[in-house]
Design an enzyme around this catalytic site. Structure first.
Site, PDB file in Angstrom:
ATOM      1  N   ASP A  17      23.123  48.188  27.324  1.00  0.00           N
ATOM      2  CA  ASP A  17      23.206  46.735  27.168  1.00  0.00           C
ATOM      3  C   ASP A  17      22.064  46.033  26.410  1.00  0.00           C
ATOM      4  O   ASP A  17      21.699  45.167  27.001  1.00  0.00           O
ATOM      5  CB  ASP A  17      23.046  46.179  28.903  1.00  0.00           C
ATOM      6  CG  ASP A  17      24.280  46.729  29.639  1.00  0.00           C
ATOM      7  OD1 ASP A  17      25.172  47.502  28.964  1.00  0.00           O
ATOM      8  OD2 ASP A  17      24.092  46.401  30.761  1.00  0.00           O
ATOM      9  N   LYS A 103      31.793  47.777  30.178  1.00  0.00           N
ATOM     10  CA  LYS A 103      31.926  47.695  31.797  1.00  0.00           C
ATOM     11  C   LYS A 103      31.616  46.369  32.145  1.00  0.00           C
ATOM     12  O   LYS A 103      31.711  45.382  31.662  1.00  0.00           O
ATOM     13  CB  LYS A 103      30.441  48.341  32.242  1.00  0.00           C
ATOM     14  CG  LYS A 103      29.186  47.736  31.724  1.00  0.00           C
ATOM     15  CD  LYS A 103      27.941  48.648  32.313  1.00  0.00           C
ATOM     16  CE  LYS A 103      26.640  48.050  31.809  1.00  0.00           C
ATOM     17  NZ  LYS A 103      26.464  47.025  32.235  1.00  0.00           N
ATOM     18  N   CYS A 142      20.887  47.357  35.230  1.00  0.00           N
ATOM     19  CA  CYS A 142      21.788  48.473  34.727  1.00  0.00           C
ATOM     20  C   CYS A 142      21.142  49.515  34.365  1.00  0.00           C
ATOM     21  O   CYS A 142      21.988  50.377  34.491  1.00  0.00           O
ATOM     22  CB  CYS A 142      22.456  47.420  33.431  1.00  0.00           C
ATOM     23  SG  CYS A 142      23.533  46.207  34.102  1.00  0.00           S
TER      24      CYS A 142
END
Length: 188
Positions: A17, A103, A142
């Site tokens: 990310d 995701k 995450c």
């Protein structure tokens, strides 16, 4: 700067990310996010030289995602599909052919781990990957979920802590202990 890992063909570098909305100036900025880019670029280059797979995960939310505050979720609107905020950081050197994993793409379900409903674990196993090396954002959200899920999936797991930044810096020590308890190695 962290020492680069000695990569081989049974490794995968997983960049979590590193998106505009999670870097300074973004909707859900993590302090120090943009500063990780040069070190992560060096890891990507090292992984490719060693014949490892390189995977970049991203939050890829639909408009009105369940995690957004106005829907009762914990987060401001961020990483909406096909927006500048959802794009990878512009200085991140993602080579052609890199595997991109999206995701949290369903309206009604959140996902923090790069393995959550993405098929990534099966894909990596099919490719003969035994060790997953993790870096990116955010260490306490995450990245944490990805490291723990990699261990649950049976991968040898290494977190490059110097190439990860946390939303809450005070949470780093607890995360480090959680990773070690799960059997993950942490390079601080």
């Amino acid at each position: 700067m962290t020492t680069q890992v000695d990569y081989g063909p049974h490794d995968a570098l997983l960049v979590v990310d590193l998106q505009n909305d999670f870097c300074e100036g973004g909707a859900l900025a993590v302090t120090g996010g943009a500063a990780l880019v040069p070190g992560i670029n060096a890891e990507i280059a090292a992984a490719r030289r060693g014949g490892a797979l390189v995977v970049a995960s991203r939050d890829w939310h639909p408009v009105d995602h369940v995690s957004f505050e106005h829907r009762g979720g914990p987060w401001p609107v961020h990483c909406v599909q096909d927006t500048e905020g959802a794009a990878f950081h512009p200085d991140l050197a993602l080579p052609e052919g890199i595997i991109r994993v999206s995701k949290a793409t369903a309206f009604d379900r959140d996902a923090y781990s790069a393995f959550d409903d993405t098929g990534l674990a099966g894909y990596l196993k099919e490719k003969g990957v035994e060790r997953v090396v993790v870096c990116g954002l955010a260490l306490d959200v995450c990245v944490r979920a990805t490291v723990l899920e990699a261990r649950r999936e049976g991968f040898t797991t290494l977190l490059l802590e110097e190439l990860a930044a946390a939303v809450d810096p005070d949470a780093v020590a607890a995360c480090r202990h959680e990773f070690q308890d799960a059997g993950a190695e942490v390079h601080a």
